[in-house]
Design an enzyme around this catalytic site. Sequence first.
Site, PDB file in Angstrom:
ATOM      1  CB  CYS A  92      15.858  53.215 -10.614  1.00  0.00           C
ATOM      2  SG  CYS A  92      14.609  53.864 -11.675  1.00  0.00           S
ATOM      3  CG  HIS A 351      17.235  51.411 -16.268  1.00  0.00           C
ATOM      4  ND1 HIS A 351      17.476  50.578 -14.909  1.00  0.00           N
ATOM      5  CD2 HIS A 351      16.786  52.644 -15.840  1.00  0.00           C
ATOM      6  CE1 HIS A 351      16.866  51.523 -13.904  1.00  0.00           C
ATOM      7  NE2 HIS A 351      16.736  52.578 -14.494  1.00  0.00           N
ATOM      8  CB  CYS A 381      19.538  58.650 -10.537  1.00  0.00           C
ATOM      9  SG  CYS A 381      18.937  58.218 -12.041  1.00  0.00           S
ATOM     10  N   GLY A 383      13.969  57.431  -9.054  1.00  0.00           N
ATOM     11  CA  GLY A 383      12.846  58.261  -9.387  1.00  0.00           C
ATOM     12  C   GLY A 383      12.181  58.509  -8.000  1.00  0.00           C
TER      13      GLY A 383
END
Length: 394
Positions: A92, A351, A381, A383
């Site tokens: 991400c 996103h 953040c 993963g």
Amino acid sequence: MSIRDVYIVDAVRTPIGKFGGALSSVRPDDLAAHVVRALVDRTPELDPARIDDVVFGDANGAGEDNRDVARMAVLLAGLPVSVPGVTVNRLCGSGLEAVIHAARAVALGDASIAVAGGVESMSRAPWVLQKPERAFPAGHQQLHSTTLGWRMTNPRMPAEWTVQLGEGAELVADKHGIGREEQDAFALASHRKAAEAWAKGLYDGEVVAYDGVDLPRDECIRDATSMEALAKLKPSFRPDGTVTAGNASPLNDGAAALLLVDDEGLRATGREPLARIRASAVTGIEPQLFGLGPVEAVQRALAKAGRSFGDLTTFELNEAFAAQSLGCLAEWPELDPSVVNPRGGAIAIGHPLGASGARLAGAVAHQLATAGSGTGVAALCIGVGQGLALVLER
């Protein structure tokens, strides 16, 4: 060796499409090429042959974005074949990693002018089939979706590390006592701020529509949603949970790109910069608590920049889930929440994994330019348990 100042001259992005929506017919390499071409066209004084490198983030890379989508974007955008391209993957955070990667090259003198960005088509992410361990298996074989999350997981990974992303958000909600109503209220605010920003034309200077696609703004914004509508949605990951489709980011398609330069490159563009890059930081955390990854990363980046939360004019925090965003905010009591995602966040905007970090960095740069001065942060953040942050100033 002296460290050079790094400026963001411009930043563009596509409208963000929903899964299976308006951009689902567009290949990811074409999305990437579109924002690269648009970025170059907006700076006519710049000779494209002077671009030293193009760095793109891409979280998947298993489909039409394979074989270095950054280089494909260069070629498809019609840039000179002498312009190289490299693709980076920090899930991400890939788009923001691309910006940081390019900024380092400029700061160290390896490049004077660079393009950084990110792309993702979650709609077009393929299914993949593993090769069998022996030839000619008689049984059925399993296809794995590459759209999002864990797949083909190494059995040596502890089970608590490999929970679904939504269950990770539930764990953050448990940790900080964040209830359903609080998460829904956060999601509603995201939609309202995004809708208002579009209505006021605040995105007109950075969003470049894709030719031939009828998508005038981000596709997932819900102007008419309400607390009552959000409350009707069932929990997605636990029968008695708090995380729903309404208070989590959707699946999306899109691309973003930024033009980064040093002082010499700035003169070559003939433009005033939007902002200057000050500092960045990346940190790790337990994979199941990935949502809290930005907490330490932001604190480290601000410390490197000699700034504090009280200095911030704007803060773009990726809203993977309302629970994880609220969990981060709970651990930053000094931060004024009114500066966070002033034009809406990923719950409303979307996103598209590899593109989101570049979108956030571009949004901060444009907001600082509008303000005329100040300090901003972009953070996500990630993963598997990481956090990434970038500090900009004007």
